[in-house]
Design an enzyme around this catalytic site. Structure first.
Site, mmCIF file in Angstrom:
data_model
loop_
_atom_site.group_PDB
_atom_site.id
_atom_site.type_symbol
_atom_site.label_atom_id
_atom_site.label_comp_id
_atom_site.label_asym_id
_atom_site.label_seq_id
_atom_site.Cartn_x
_atom_site.Cartn_y
_atom_site.Cartn_z
ATOM 1 N N SER A 124 0.839 -1.190 0.000
ATOM 2 C CA SER A 124 0.000 0.000 0.000
ATOM 3 C C SER A 124 0.884 1.254 0.000
ATOM 4 C CB SER A 124 -0.883 -0.039 1.246
ATOM 5 O OG SER A 124 -1.644 1.120 1.274
ATOM 6 N N THR A 129 -1.522 2.489 -8.069
ATOM 7 C CA THR A 129 -2.605 3.205 -8.739
ATOM 8 C C THR A 129 -2.033 4.315 -9.622
ATOM 9 O OG1 THR A 129 -3.957 2.703 -6.845
ATOM 10 C CG2 THR A 129 -4.786 4.396 -8.316
ATOM 11 N N ASN A 174 -1.215 5.250 3.258
ATOM 12 C CA ASN A 174 -1.406 5.964 1.986
ATOM 13 C C ASN A 174 -2.634 6.857 2.116
ATOM 14 O OD1 ASN A 174 -1.749 6.769 -0.627
ATOM 15 N ND2 ASN A 174 -1.885 4.711 -1.509
ATOM 16 N N SER A 177 -5.443 5.404 -0.474
ATOM 17 C CA SER A 177 -5.242 3.963 -0.603
ATOM 18 C C SER A 177 -6.450 3.307 -1.282
ATOM 19 C CB SER A 177 -5.043 3.379 0.791
ATOM 20 O OG SER A 177 -4.822 2.008 0.676
ATOM 21 N N SER A 178 -6.153 2.477 -2.281
ATOM 22 C CA SER A 178 -7.254 1.763 -2.939
ATOM 23 C C SER A 178 -7.674 0.636 -2.015
ATOM 24 C CB SER A 178 -6.787 1.164 -4.267
ATOM 25 O OG SER A 178 -5.953 2.042 -4.946
ATOM 26 N N GLY A 406 -1.034 -5.498 -2.808
ATOM 27 C CA GLY A 406 0.189 -6.297 -2.673
ATOM 28 C C GLY A 406 0.196 -6.974 -1.328
HETATM 29 N N1 LIG Z 1 5.289 8.012 -9.906
HETATM 30 C C1 LIG Z 1 4.934 8.791 -8.910
HETATM 31 N N2 LIG Z 1 5.289 10.084 -8.918
HETATM 32 C C2 LIG Z 1 4.923 10.910 -7.924
HETATM 33 N N3 LIG Z 1 4.244 10.520 -6.842
HETATM 34 C C3 LIG Z 1 3.862 9.227 -6.756
HETATM 35 C C4 LIG Z 1 4.169 8.299 -7.793
HETATM 36 N N4 LIG Z 1 3.683 7.114 -7.445
HETATM 37 C C5 LIG Z 1 3.070 7.294 -6.243
HETATM 38 N N5 LIG Z 1 3.165 8.551 -5.824
HETATM 39 C C6 LIG Z 1 2.656 9.125 -4.565
HETATM 40 O O1 LIG Z 1 2.400 8.078 -3.697
HETATM 41 C C7 LIG Z 1 1.030 8.073 -3.315
HETATM 42 C C8 LIG Z 1 0.544 6.655 -3.229
HETATM 43 O O2 LIG Z 1 0.479 6.069 -4.468
HETATM 44 P P1 LIG Z 1 -0.679 5.052 -4.891
HETATM 45 O O3 LIG Z 1 -1.985 5.533 -4.426
HETATM 46 O O4 LIG Z 1 -0.505 4.792 -6.318
HETATM 47 O O5 LIG Z 1 -0.262 3.807 -4.086
HETATM 48 P P2 LIG Z 1 -0.892 2.363 -4.192
HETATM 49 O O6 LIG Z 1 0.224 1.452 -4.437
HETATM 50 O O7 LIG Z 1 -1.988 2.367 -5.162
HETATM 51 O O8 LIG Z 1 -1.408 2.156 -2.745
HETATM 52 P P3 LIG Z 1 -2.689 1.327 -2.261
HETATM 53 O O9 LIG Z 1 -2.338 -0.099 -2.317
HETATM 54 O O10 LIG Z 1 -2.868 1.811 -0.904
HETATM 55 O O11 LIG Z 1 -3.780 1.716 -3.161
HETATM 56 C C9 LIG Z 1 0.318 8.839 -4.384
HETATM 57 O O12 LIG Z 1 -0.836 9.451 -3.874
HETATM 58 C C10 LIG Z 1 1.357 9.854 -4.787
HETATM 59 O O13 LIG Z 1 1.341 10.941 -3.897
HETATM 60 MG MG LIG Z 2 -3.926 2.164 -5.069
#
Ligand SMILES: Nc1ncnc2c1ncn2[C@@H]1O[C@H](COP(=O)(O)OP(=O)(O)OP(=O)(O)O)[C@@H](O)[C@H]1O
Ligand SMILES: [Mg+2]
Length: 1045
Positions: A124, A129, A174, A177-178, A406
């Site tokens: 997470s 996402t 997060n 978080s999804s 994950g």
């Molecule tokens: N490539 C990137 N560039 C800039 N910021 C990023 C990037 N990837 C992630 N982030 C930052 O990290 C935060 C978390 O990313 P994201 O929501 O994609 O995580 P996730 O893996 O989908 O988590 P979850 O499993 O909780 O959904 C985003 O809101 C953003 O602020």
């Molecule tokens: Mg996500």
């Protein structure tokens, strides 16, 4: 040099970026982990990640798998120009990027016409996402758009804010978080344009609707509605703006998050709903449900004296009933009672307090969960490929995007973590299988003997969880359904009984002393491929049951709210069949997902979060190591490196390293394979270090490649020199050629022009000559077309010549000879010119000069060709007088009185007898002339009486004035000699108006004497002037001879 996003060398050939950055590997690490020298070292792996992270290089490959580290800051690597860089470019040609994966997948889909999928995993907050959004954006921007579907890319992108609002929440890990798993298919037509999309959602974390851990929030939509919704809307929904007023929003004590603007997101969601074709009614109905969940959370229960439960808060229930369109009392009843159906009858049992609360929460979760599913369905309708546009959509390939939870290890792991980690275990299984398979396929296609790869097969763990009748899920289901007393504890016992000796299963009871200390009695531990996780069994049964009382379902079935009545079907109530348990349901949907994925070509994105504090630039080694482990990245690397660390097509390899071998430099003309063999032989590769496949070279150890790369670097100055030399030579030659070419072009143009001009001139000249000749032949004809040019020319040139040669003085009688055609005109012109000159001359002339000229003209008329000394006189000016007034005696003047002396001249008078010479002054007045001897007027001669004037034709100065013979007073004719005879005679003729009375005689002149006798003057030519008495009494005048030559 860059060309269309590729690194291109001087000769325009593609350069491989990965190899070219090997020189900087100490600073930026390697772009592909397979090039790590010690691929078994986790420390080396993490160090490589750290080096790259420090340089903002968040992407690294393990073969074709992309490892991405969340930068927690905006990087300038996602712009449109960046997208263009990655378009149509293979891996290794350019630095690792999520766009490279997107593009390669897209191209593989287009070239092989096979379905593809990109599996994104990570813990997470690791950026799954975000990665999936970047991929979607890449497709939306770079793919061609279908004429009728220009908005599909937009709709695909807009599905995200909606799903995030309803399915994402702020957690400790997060802020966005999804809380559900998502698999999205994007369908492309034969042109490669996205034409349809479909989303599958997995296991929404419904428990969040009713409970949040400290520091976490409920799903975003609740806060967005309260913050962003207009006052009218809130009023309609009977909501207040303050989230603190809602029990379901206060559990986490964190309604505001600094990184999130609920108001802005609300607008984005409303706009996205519009884009995706939700009607106003849909939106209103949806919001009624969201509001009803909040009201439901505020319904409170009280306990009666006999332990029965009743609702203490009427308004929230009334609001729920209103918003969901159900009967309020039926709802209250259903919330506080349970309906049991036996074979014979239906029994209604009151619920105790805890049961009532559980029923309420179950309703809230079910309503929210099912609404979420409805939402996904609705989005799918909007994204669906419109069949009528295509005859068949069957052939259209898809790219699937999996953004799923994950591996998760929390402080306290429950049923959700169990499901999530099971999912991750299954995906790992798929990953290993597919990676090995593709590795094996590559070896087979390249004709290289398959080398056994050692890896951990996690089938044993998957079986432990999912095996039919024997797995944990089956046991859990059994416990839920088993009649009699069942509890989470009894479930744990059952597990212990079944898996007591399983190597991947431990409980407090089964554990050794050391493990026992860190495990509670309510936990069981699974040794996942990624690590150990302790699961607390509390709540497992309830969550697996996920049941709702039947009477509550009945109430919902009768709802007026369209969405609710769609989500709760009456069949569900009447159907006696046992509903599927949550875990089994999850397992089945997961198996279906795996089936879907198995049919596709996979690509992988493995996301890693660098720290827990969501901070940019901070690399928490412990945390990263943990993720590297449970993402199975080392395993991944080992599988990839099992055979060979490096593989590259013959062409690419030869292209890069050919300078290292004299035979292959600068060009290898033979087969590529032979070229590579020659090259590696020259480099001294040992047979065990490499293998040559059909189209690729496989190098076993990175060290071999590094040595080769270092050799290339060492060779570079030499190559640079050669390149420079040949480049300069080439440039100079090219320049010379350009100049030469330019000169030739100019020369030929110039020569051409000159030639054309000369030809033109010649043509004109020939034409002219022809006209001239013709004109000449016809010159005597009248003006006609044949001679017009000739005549015109003759005239013109004559006139032009004449204009330059006109006589300049009246005395100049020269005149150009005119051509025959201009004789008349020429004569006219000559006269005109003369007249003009005369006129000009006359206009210029002064009165004195005019007078002079008049006299000269008269002189000319009288003497020209008559008298020898006339020509001498022409050049001498006539004077006004030759005796000045002062030279005349006063007495004489007095005598003359008013008669003005007009001219005076000294003369010699000869007596008629004896011819004695006597000097006298001859004065001419207006009407008479007088001869004066000093003071005395000796003789007066009236002009009126003057009979004539005679002079000789010789050069002497004799003048004989003939007096009338009858005049007695006169003593005969007067003989005078004057040195200015021409002047004197002219003046006298003019004053006395005697022009016609002048005689010029040769030989001798007779004259009258005093008494009627006659005398003769003889004129002869001699050497000098002499006047003397001659023979026979004549006066002999000898006139000097004038030399006329
Ligand atoms: N490539 C990137 N560039 C800039 N910021 C990023 C990037 N990837 C992630 N982030 C930052 O990290 C935060 C978390 O990313 P994201 O929501 O994609 O995580 P996730 O893996 O989908 O988590 P979850 O499993 O909780 O959904 C985003 O809101 C953003 O602020
Ligand atoms: Mg996500």
């Amino acid at each position: 040099m860059r060309y269309q996003g590729r690194e291109v060398d001087i000769e325009g050939r593609v350069r491989l970026v990965m190899e070219s950055t090997l020189t900087a590997r100490d600073r930026v690490g390697v772009q592909d982990f397979v090039l790590l020298e010690n691929h078994n070292s986790e420390a080396a792996f993490i160090e490589n990640l750290r080096r790259r992270f420090r340089e903002n290089l968040i992407y690294t490959y393990i073969g074709s798998v992309l490892v991405s580290v969340n930068p927690y800051k905006e990087l300038e690597i996602y712009s449109k120009p960046q997208m263009e860089r990655y378009r149509g470019v293979s891996f290794y040609e350019i630095s690792p990027h999520i766009y490279a994966v997107s593009d390669n997948t897209y191209r593989a889909m287009r070239t092989t016409w096979r379905d593809q999928c990109i599996l994104i995993s990570g813990e997470s907050g690791s950026g799954k996402t975000e990665a999936s959004k970047k991929i979607l954006l890449y497709y939306a921007v770079t793919c061609p758009t279908h004429d009728h579907m220009t908005t599909l890319g937009d709709r695909l992108l807009q599905s995200n804010p909606i799903l995030e609002a309803f399915g994402n929440a702020k957690t400790l890990r997060n802020d966005n978080s999804s809380r559900f798993g998502k698999y999205m298919d994007v369908q492309f037509d034969f042109k490669g344009a996205p034409v349809g999309g479909h989303i599958l959602n997995y296991l929404l974390e419904k428990s969040r609707v009713v409970h949040q851990n400290h520091g976490e929030r409920n799903f975003h939509i609740f806060y967005q509605l309260l913050d962003g919704g207009g006052s009218d809307l809130l009023q309609m929904l009977d909501l207040e703006r303050n989230p603190q007023n809602y029990q379901y929003l206060v559990k986490g004590s964190c309604s505001k998050v600094s990184s999130i603007s609920d108001k802005t997101n609300w607008k984005a969601v409303m706009n996205a709903l519009l884009v995706l074709g939700f009607t106003e009614d849909d939106v209103q109905t949806l919001l009624n449900i969201i509001a009803s969940v909040l009201h439901l959370g505020n319904s409170q229960f009280g306990e009666g004296e006999e332990g029965e439960t009743h609702i203490t808060t009427e308004t929230p229930i009334a609001n729920v009933a209103k918003l969901l369109g159900v009967n309020a009392s039926a709802l209250s009843e259903a919330l506080t009672h349970k309906k049991l159906t036996t074979k014979e009858e239906e029994v209604i049992i009151p619920l105790n307090f805890e049961q009532a609360v559980a029923a309420r929460d179950a309703l809230a979760k079910a309503v929210y969960g099912r609404t979420f599913t409805w939402l996904v369905e609705k989005i799918n309708q909007s994204l669906a490929l419109k069949d009528d546009m295509y005859h068949s959509n069957k052939a259209f390939p898809v790219i699937g995007l999996l953004d799923i939870y994950g591996f998760e290890v929390l402080q306290n792991n429950s049923f959700e973590q169990f499901c999530i980690n099971y999912c991750s275990e299954k995906l790992q299984q798929l990953f290993i299988e597919l990676t090995l398979r593709s590795e094996q396929e590559e070896y087979t296609t390249e004709g290289i003997a398959w080398e056994m790869v050692e890896y951990f097969d996690n089938k044993i763990i998957c079986d432990l969880i999912e095996e039919k009748h024997k797995g944990i899920i089956s046991i859990l289901d059994e416990e839920c359904l088993r009649p009699g007393e069942t509890s989470d504890a009894s479930f744990l016992e059952k597990l212990e009984d079944t898996f007591g000796s399983h190597p991947h299963f431990v409980t407090h009871k089964l554990a050794n002393g050391k493990t026992r200390k860190v495990m509670s009695r309510e936990e069981f531990r699974l040794l996942h491929y990624a690590g150990e996780v302790n699961y607390n069994v509390n709540g497992f049964l309830d969550k697996n049951n996920d049941s709702m009382n039947r009477n509550l379902k009945e109430v919902m079935c009768q709802s007026d709210n369209r969405i609710i009545s769609h989500c709760f079907s009456i069949e569900e109530v009447t159907d006696q069949k046992r509903p599927q348990m949550a875990a089994t349901h999850f397992k089945n949907s997961l198996l279906k997902l795996l089936e879907i994925l198995m049919t596709k070509e996979p690509s992988y994105v493995r996301c890693i979060k660098p720290n827990d504090a969501k901070q940019p630039g901070h690399f928490d080694e412990v945390l990263v190591r943990h993720q590297v482990r449970y993402l199975g990245l080392m395993e991944n690397l080992r599988v990839r490196r099992a055979g060979f660390a490096y593989r590259r097509s013959f062409e690419a390899f030869l292209q890069r390293y050919k300078p290292l071998c004299p035979e292959t430099w600068p060009n290898w003309d033979g087969r590529l394979e032979d070229g590579v063999a020659t090259l590696v032989n020259h480099l001294g590769y040992q047979p065990e270090e490499y293998k040559l496949g059909r189209s690729k070279i496989f190098i076993r150890l990175p060290k071999t490649l590094f040595l080769t790369e270092d050799a290339l670097q060492a060779k570079k100055p030499e190559i640079a020199l050669t390149l420079q030399t040949s480049w300069r030579g080439y440039r100079e030659r090219a320049k010379y050629k350009r100049i030469r070419h330019a000169i030739i072009v100019i020369q030929s143009a110039w020569r051409g022009m000159k030639g054309r001009r000369r030809a033109k001139r010649r043509r004109q000249a020939a034409e002219l000559i022809r006209r001239f000749i013709k004109g000449f032949i016809y010159r005597h004809e009248d003006y006609c077309p044949e001679n017009e040019y000739f005549l015109d020319h003759v005239r013109y040139s004559f006139l032009m010549k004449l204009s330059k040669n006109l006589p300049t003085s009246v005395l100049d009688k020269s005149w150009l000879a005119s051509p025959p055609s201009l004789t008349e005109a020429s004569e006219h012109l000559r006269k005109l010119n003369m007249r003009n000159m005369v006129m000009k001359y006359c206009n210029r002339i002064q009165p004195e000069w005019k007078n002079q000229m008049t006299q000269k003209v008269v002189a000319s008329e009288i003497f020209k060709d008559q008298k020898d000394n006339y020509p001498q006189s022409v050049g001498r000016l006539f004077l006004d007088t030759r005796i000045e007034r002062e030279q005349i005696n006063l007495k004489v003047l007095q005598t003359l009185g008013s008669d003005k002396v007009l001219y005076g001249v000294p003369v010699t008078k000869y007596d008629r007898r004896g011819f004695k010479p006597r000097p006298r002054q001859l004065l001419l007045s207006n009407t008479f002339a007088v001869l004066v001897d000093r003071t005395k007027i000796k003789q007066r001669i009236d002009y009126a009486t003057l009979g004539g004037i005679s002079v000789s034709s010789l050069s002497d100065g004799m003048v004989i004035l003939h007096m009338p013979s009858e005049d007695k007073k006169q003593k005969g004719d007067v003989l005078l000699h004057c040195n200015h005879v021409i002047e004197l005679v002219t003046k006298l003729a003019l004053i006395a108006r005697m022009l016609n009375y002048i005689n010029i005689k040769p030989g001798s002149i007779r004259f009258a004497g005093a008494r009627g006798d006659e005398g003769i003057v003889d004129f002869v030519r001699g050497s000098e002037l002499k006047v003397a008495k001659g023979k026979r009494g004549h006066l002999l005048v000898t006139a000097p001879r004038i030399n006329t030559t």
